[in-house]
Design an enzyme around this catalytic site. Structure first.
Site, PDB file in Angstrom:
ATOM      1  N   ASP A 174       7.386   4.438  15.859  1.00  0.00           N
ATOM      2  CA  ASP A 174       7.278   4.845  14.466  1.00  0.00           C
ATOM      3  C   ASP A 174       8.531   5.672  14.255  1.00  0.00           C
ATOM      4  O   ASP A 174       8.620   6.810  14.742  1.00  0.00           O
ATOM      5  CB  ASP A 174       6.026   5.694  14.230  1.00  0.00           C
ATOM      6  CG  ASP A 174       5.880   6.036  12.756  1.00  0.00           C
ATOM      7  OD1 ASP A 174       6.903   6.383  12.136  1.00  0.00           O
ATOM      8  OD2 ASP A 174       4.769   5.952  12.212  1.00  0.00           O
ATOM      9  N   HIS A 175       9.513   5.112  13.569  1.00  0.00           N
ATOM     10  CA  HIS A 175      10.825   5.775  13.587  1.00  0.00           C
ATOM     11  C   HIS A 175      10.797   7.162  12.939  1.00  0.00           C
ATOM     12  O   HIS A 175      11.674   7.973  13.174  1.00  0.00           O
ATOM     13  CB  HIS A 175      11.922   4.872  12.994  1.00  0.00           C
ATOM     14  CG  HIS A 175      11.941   4.790  11.501  1.00  0.00           C
ATOM     15  ND1 HIS A 175      11.112   3.985  10.785  1.00  0.00           N
ATOM     16  CD2 HIS A 175      12.695   5.427  10.584  1.00  0.00           C
ATOM     17  CE1 HIS A 175      11.358   4.125   9.496  1.00  0.00           C
ATOM     18  NE2 HIS A 175      12.310   4.996   9.339  1.00  0.00           N
ATOM     19  N   HIS A 205       3.921   5.912   9.062  1.00  0.00           N
ATOM     20  CA  HIS A 205       4.738   7.120   8.891  1.00  0.00           C
ATOM     21  C   HIS A 205       3.954   8.289   8.278  1.00  0.00           C
ATOM     22  O   HIS A 205       4.001   9.414   8.753  1.00  0.00           O
ATOM     23  CB  HIS A 205       5.947   6.832   7.994  1.00  0.00           C
ATOM     24  CG  HIS A 205       6.711   5.610   8.393  1.00  0.00           C
ATOM     25  ND1 HIS A 205       6.916   5.273   9.707  1.00  0.00           N
ATOM     26  CD2 HIS A 205       7.319   4.631   7.669  1.00  0.00           C
ATOM     27  CE1 HIS A 205       7.626   4.142   9.758  1.00  0.00           C
ATOM     28  NE2 HIS A 205       7.874   3.736   8.539  1.00  0.00           N
TER      29      HIS A 205
HETATM   30  C1  BG6 Z   1      10.038   1.278   7.014  1.00  0.00           C
HETATM   31  C2  BG6 Z   1       9.423   0.509   5.882  1.00  0.00           C
HETATM   32  O1  BG6 Z   1       9.125   1.436   8.055  1.00  0.00           O
HETATM   33  O2  BG6 Z   1      10.458   2.554   6.555  1.00  0.00           O
HETATM   34  C3  BG6 Z   1      10.385   0.389   4.712  1.00  0.00           C
HETATM   35  O3  BG6 Z   1       9.061  -0.784   6.326  1.00  0.00           O
HETATM   36  C4  BG6 Z   1      10.903   1.746   4.311  1.00  0.00           C
HETATM   37  O4  BG6 Z   1       9.773  -0.254   3.597  1.00  0.00           O
HETATM   38  C5  BG6 Z   1      11.423   2.504   5.521  1.00  0.00           C
HETATM   39  O5  BG6 Z   1      11.942   1.552   3.362  1.00  0.00           O
HETATM   40  C6  BG6 Z   1      11.764   3.927   5.151  1.00  0.00           C
HETATM   41  O6  BG6 Z   1      12.422   4.530   6.229  1.00  0.00           O
HETATM   42  P1  BG6 Z   1      13.407   5.757   5.978  1.00  0.00           P
HETATM   43  O7  BG6 Z   1      13.806   6.189   7.347  1.00  0.00           O
HETATM   44  O8  BG6 Z   1      14.553   5.217   5.160  1.00  0.00           O
HETATM   45  O9  BG6 Z   1      12.624   6.769   5.224  1.00  0.00           O
END
Ligand code: BG6
Length: 480
Positions: free
Chosen positions: A171-172, A234
């Site tokens: 989960d980045h 997230h």
């Molecule tokens: C991803 C989603 O997991 O996270 C995307 O699939 C979203 O739809 C993205 O745009 C958002 O990541 P960040 O790091 O730009 O907030």
């Protein structure tokens, strides 16, 4: 099993994530000498490339997605890269792939950034080629299923070859600096923990707002929607970090044990506690943008916005709503957590005509990484006609507080943790499943009530019903 991998195998190596995040992150780790000089990186995907073709592809990606000043040693980095084309759905190609990887060496880390439908055949192929033993660990990029059931299927397929301690679910958001800073804020300071409960906290808001629309991910997004794309992973991870009990140690088991308790304590949400929306044409950042249906090229009931009033049913959070909202094509890109404290029990300033406002802690995760605590202060003056008080912010801008420190993107940390085998920032199976269980129940109520998303203009904060969701409790969203 603890080992630092000296081989990294990237599935989906020519995909969008690889271009924008994975290759630049690996190049940055290389430039800062954070990965061992022996680490070899093998990319694989369907595209018919050879090593040179993949290196050219990677060079272009780095030139496009990596700041020039961080591109030192690019030629040596490119030399680490190798490529083997593969049709992941058939077993044949995996033996060649294993040859290219050169066995498992001192340890192999695999990263799957492919469609989830390829997970099962890929695992079978890896087993077939002897690339699933105890000296191999696997990283899985989302989406890990579309429901509890499909997620369990994926998890079972993975578990047949990789034990949980060798499975790294990404989960980045957990790799983002300020997200980890949440734990430092809560557990490295004495100030907050004693008041971090329903006695002192009135409500919590978590916002993940994006200005982008579909970004070419038409098919994926229309099948997913905001609830599954952003809330299931997230936002629930952010909620769990805010709400969890103090873990005994900063280690993978202790932290994940606490998070999963929160996720399991989430109350089933009633339809009346959710609002869904879908954007129509409007303007974002001064640019006209089409509506979701126009981008998609057809009508759809997929939500691009969702707001939820959630509850964590335990002693600490009894009666404290957690308002969550996320959406595409909102007016600004912002991820933040707002902790709204309660009013003071008695004001000594009332008789002097002054009013007080409750304290509020705002944790900015992106684009600004900052922490701001609003405090009441006396407006300077002799106060002959009474005392005036005003709310003033105590602001910490993280980049200023730590100037000179490299700010790293989430995937740099997560890839390094995968290579080195630290699971702290990866999601355990029981967490993912608790997340799906809660989200599936929400979807079931939507279906039962035939809920259709309300429309909102691109560049606005979602349907007015989302404002009403908070306002009926006397709460305003932080931007209002
Ligand atoms: C991803 C989603 O997991 O996270 C995307 O699939 C979203 O739809 C993205 O745009 C958002 O990541 P960040 O790091 O730009 O907030």
């Amino acid at each position: 099993m603890s080992f630092t991998a000296d081989r990294l195998l990237l599935f989906g190596a020519t995909g969008d994530l690889s271009q924008r995040m994975l290759l630049p992150s690996l190049a940055a780790l290389h430039a800062d000498e954070l990965i061992h000089e022996d680490l070899q990186i093998v990319g694989t995907a369907r595209s018919d490339l050879d090593d040179t073709g993949f290196r050219n592809f990677a060079r272009e990606a780095l030139e496009k997605f990596m700041p020039a000043e961080r591109r030192s040693g690019m030629a040596q980095f490119l030399n680490r890269l190798h490529y083997q084309p593969l049709d992941a759905t058939t077993l044949e190609g995996y033996t060649e792939l294993a040859k290219k990887v050169g066995g498992t060496g001192n340890g192999l880390a695999i990263f799957l950034s492919t469609a989830p439908s390829l997970f099962e055949p890929t695992i079978a192929g890896l087993q077939h080629a002897g690339l699933a033993g105890n000296d191999v660990r696997i990283g899985l990029e989302k989406p890990l299923g579309t429901s509890l059931e499909t997620s369990c299927e994926i998890n079972d397929a993975v578990a047949a070859a990789f034990s949980e301690d060798r499975t790294f679910r990404i989960d980045h958001y957990l790799g983002k600096e300020t997200v980890q800073n949440l734990m430092a804020l809560r557990f490295a300071n004495i100030l907050f923990e004693p008041i971090w409960n329903s006695n002192y906290i009135e409500h919590v808001q978590i916002t993940v707002a994006e200005t982008v629309g579909l970004e070419g991910r038409v098919a994926f997004y229309d099948d997913a929607g905001a609830l599954r794309d952003m809330v299931q992973n997230h936002m629930l991870q952010l909620l769990a970090l805010v709400a969890m009990e103090p873990p005994t140690d900063f280690d993978a088991t202790a932290i994940r044990d606490e998070k999963v308790k929160v996720l399991r304590a989430l109350r089933k949400v009633d339809t009346s506690e959710t609002v869904t929306g879908q954007y129509r044409a409007g303007a974002v950042d001064g640019q006209s943008v089409p509506g979701y249906d126009e981008e998609l090229g057809k009508d759809s009931d997929t939500e691009t916005f969702v707001a939820i009033k959630a509850h964590v049913d335990n002693w600490r959070w009894k009666g404290v709503p957690f308002y969550l909202r996320t959406g595409k094509r909102l007016p600004e890109r912002v991820t933040e957590i707002v902790v709204q404290f309660r009013c003071i029990p008695h004001s000594i300033f009332g008789s002097k005509g002054a009013t007080t406002q409750p304290n509020r802690l705002v944790i900015g995760i992106q684009p600004e990484e900052n922490i701001s605590l609003s405090l009441m202060a006396k407006v300077p003056g002799l106060g002959r006609d009474g005392i005036r008080l005003r709310q003033v912010p105590l602001n910490i801008a993280m980049p200023d507080a730590f100037s000179g420190k490299t700010r790293r993107i989430a995937y740099e940390r997560l890839l390094l943790d995968l290579i080195e085998g630290d699971q702290t920032l990866f999601v355990r199976r029981d967490e993912v499943e608790a997340q799906w269980e809660w989200v599936d129940a929400i979807r079931a109520t939507w279906e039962a009530n035939e809920l259709k998303p309300k429309t909102y203009g691109a560049g606005t904060w979602g349907p007015s019903a989302a404002i009403a969701l908070a306002e009926r409790d006397g709460v305003s969203w932080h931007d209002e």
